[in-house]
Design a protein around this motif. Structure first.
Motif, PDB file in Angstrom:
ATOM      1  N   TYR A  95     -20.806 -44.939 -29.591  1.00  0.00           N
ATOM      2  CA  TYR A  95     -21.787 -43.882 -29.804  1.00  0.00           C
ATOM      3  C   TYR A  95     -21.569 -42.745 -28.807  1.00  0.00           C
ATOM      4  CZ  TYR A  95     -26.152 -41.380 -30.411  1.00  0.00           C
ATOM      5  OH  TYR A  95     -27.073 -40.389 -30.636  1.00  0.00           O
ATOM      6  N   GLY A  96     -21.300 -43.120 -27.558  1.00  0.00           N
ATOM      7  CA  GLY A  96     -20.993 -42.088 -26.564  1.00  0.00           C
ATOM      8  C   GLY A  96     -19.722 -41.334 -26.900  1.00  0.00           C
ATOM      9  N   TYR A  98     -18.555 -40.887 -29.925  1.00  0.00           N
ATOM     10  CA  TYR A  98     -18.896 -40.019 -31.061  1.00  0.00           C
ATOM     11  C   TYR A  98     -19.619 -38.767 -30.587  1.00  0.00           C
ATOM     12  CZ  TYR A  98     -21.716 -38.146 -34.801  1.00  0.00           C
ATOM     13  OH  TYR A  98     -22.343 -37.287 -35.662  1.00  0.00           O
ATOM     14  N   ARG A  99     -20.586 -38.932 -29.685  1.00  0.00           N
ATOM     15  CA  ARG A  99     -21.331 -37.756 -29.182  1.00  0.00           C
ATOM     16  C   ARG A  99     -20.407 -36.802 -28.440  1.00  0.00           C
ATOM     17  NH1 ARG A  99     -27.105 -37.678 -29.692  1.00  0.00           N
ATOM     18  NH2 ARG A  99     -26.747 -35.711 -28.627  1.00  0.00           N
ATOM     19  N   LEU A 100     -19.474 -37.342 -27.651  1.00  0.00           N
ATOM     20  CA  LEU A 100     -18.514 -36.488 -26.959  1.00  0.00           C
ATOM     21  C   LEU A 100     -17.647 -35.739 -27.958  1.00  0.00           C
ATOM     22  CD1 LEU A 100     -17.067 -35.511 -24.357  1.00  0.00           C
ATOM     23  CD2 LEU A 100     -15.559 -37.487 -24.633  1.00  0.00           C
ATOM     24  N   ALA A 102     -18.323 -35.022 -31.112  1.00  0.00           N
ATOM     25  CA  ALA A 102     -19.138 -34.041 -31.825  1.00  0.00           C
ATOM     26  C   ALA A 102     -19.384 -32.815 -30.958  1.00  0.00           C
ATOM     27  CB  ALA A 102     -20.462 -34.672 -32.253  1.00  0.00           C
ATOM     28  N   TRP A 103     -19.600 -33.033 -29.669  1.00  0.00           N
ATOM     29  CA  TRP A 103     -19.820 -31.907 -28.756  1.00  0.00           C
ATOM     30  C   TRP A 103     -18.551 -31.067 -28.626  1.00  0.00           C
ATOM     31  CZ3 TRP A 103     -17.919 -31.083 -23.638  1.00  0.00           C
ATOM     32  CH2 TRP A 103     -18.513 -30.028 -22.981  1.00  0.00           C
ATOM     33  N   PRO A 109     -24.709 -33.667 -34.119  1.00  0.00           N
ATOM     34  CA  PRO A 109     -24.628 -35.111 -34.352  1.00  0.00           C
ATOM     35  C   PRO A 109     -25.348 -35.498 -35.642  1.00  0.00           C
ATOM     36  CG  PRO A 109     -25.457 -34.649 -32.151  1.00  0.00           C
ATOM     37  CD  PRO A 109     -25.371 -33.349 -32.867  1.00  0.00           C
ATOM     38  N   HIS A 111     -27.504 -37.846 -37.864  1.00  0.00           N
ATOM     39  CA  HIS A 111     -28.491 -38.914 -37.724  1.00  0.00           C
ATOM     40  C   HIS A 111     -28.442 -39.747 -38.993  1.00  0.00           C
ATOM     41  CE1 HIS A 111     -30.089 -37.168 -34.091  1.00  0.00           C
ATOM     42  NE2 HIS A 111     -30.087 -35.988 -34.694  1.00  0.00           N
ATOM     43  N   ILE A 128     -18.269 -39.172 -39.773  1.00  0.00           N
ATOM     44  CA  ILE A 128     -18.219 -39.218 -38.304  1.00  0.00           C
ATOM     45  C   ILE A 128     -16.827 -39.466 -37.752  1.00  0.00           C
ATOM     46  CG2 ILE A 128     -20.606 -40.020 -38.184  1.00  0.00           C
ATOM     47  CD1 ILE A 128     -19.472 -42.784 -37.387  1.00  0.00           C
ATOM     48  N   SER A 131     -15.059 -36.827 -35.206  1.00  0.00           N
ATOM     49  CA  SER A 131     -15.722 -36.797 -33.899  1.00  0.00           C
ATOM     50  C   SER A 131     -15.500 -38.090 -33.139  1.00  0.00           C
ATOM     51  CB  SER A 131     -17.222 -36.557 -34.073  1.00  0.00           C
ATOM     52  OG  SER A 131     -17.458 -35.337 -34.718  1.00  0.00           O
ATOM     53  N   GLY A 135     -13.398 -38.377 -29.641  1.00  0.00           N
ATOM     54  CA  GLY A 135     -14.088 -38.903 -28.468  1.00  0.00           C
ATOM     55  C   GLY A 135     -13.431 -40.154 -27.926  1.00  0.00           C
TER      56      GLY A 135
END
Length: 170
Positions: A95-96, A98-100, A102-103, A109, A111, A128, A131, A135
């Motif tokens: 998840y981290g 993926y968030r990186l 996406a950023w 992100p 949901h 997803i 991303s 990441g």
């Protein structure tokens, strides 16, 4: 010394070479450098294991073993470090990642609500995947570089400490 600590928990090469699953690899496991433990092989194995731990694929240990054989680094360390991403730690790690990703890709992100179905898995992964892969690659590369230099520094510190204690005894 790290060498003695690692050797204490490592399996014996003779036992692993005789295991029926490893006979499929032929002579690949016969290279003594795969089992040798020094600063270069341990640091390289840490880099391989940490990089493979971030790959969102099944059978990460096999990938780590193949890369360790290719680069002739310590096989048990590289395979063992893959287990930093285990079923308990995978969700927050990925998840981290993926968030990186996406950023970095400037994407908001996504949901989503979890459903246990193959269709949901495929459709969600299609949205997803870029991303997540970016990441995972960035975090895998950075953690492998960090692990490589930390292993080398700890090994060097341990050896210099041992040399200093020998020097004091004389």
């Amino acid at each position: 010394m790290p060498k003695n600590f690692i050797k204490r928990f490592s399996p014996k090469p003779e036992i692993l070479k005789a295991h029926p699953y490893f006979k499929h690899f032929g002579n690949a496991f016969q290279n003594p450098n795969l089992w040798h433990l020094n600063r270069r092989s341990a640091a390289g194995a840490a880099a391989v294991g940490l990089f493979c731990a971030w790959m969102p694929i099944p059978f990460q240990m096999i990938l780590a073993a193949v890369i360790a054989i290719f680069f002739t680094v310590n096989l048990p360390i590289s395979v063992a470090l893959v287990w930093l991403s285990n079923p308990l730690t995978m969700p927050p790690l990925f998840y981290g990642a993926y968030r990186l990703g996406a950023w970095l890709l400037h994407e908001p992100p996504v949901h989503f609500h979890f459903q246990l179905s193959f269709h949901w898995l495929v459709s969600t992964f299609e949205t997803i995947a870029p991303s997540l892969m970016l990441g995972c690659f960035i975090l895998g590369l950075s953690s492998s570089l960090l692990g490589y230099f930390i292993f080398r520094a700890c090994w060097r510190f341990s050896v210099s400490k041992k040399w200093l204690s020998r020097k004091r005894k004389v």
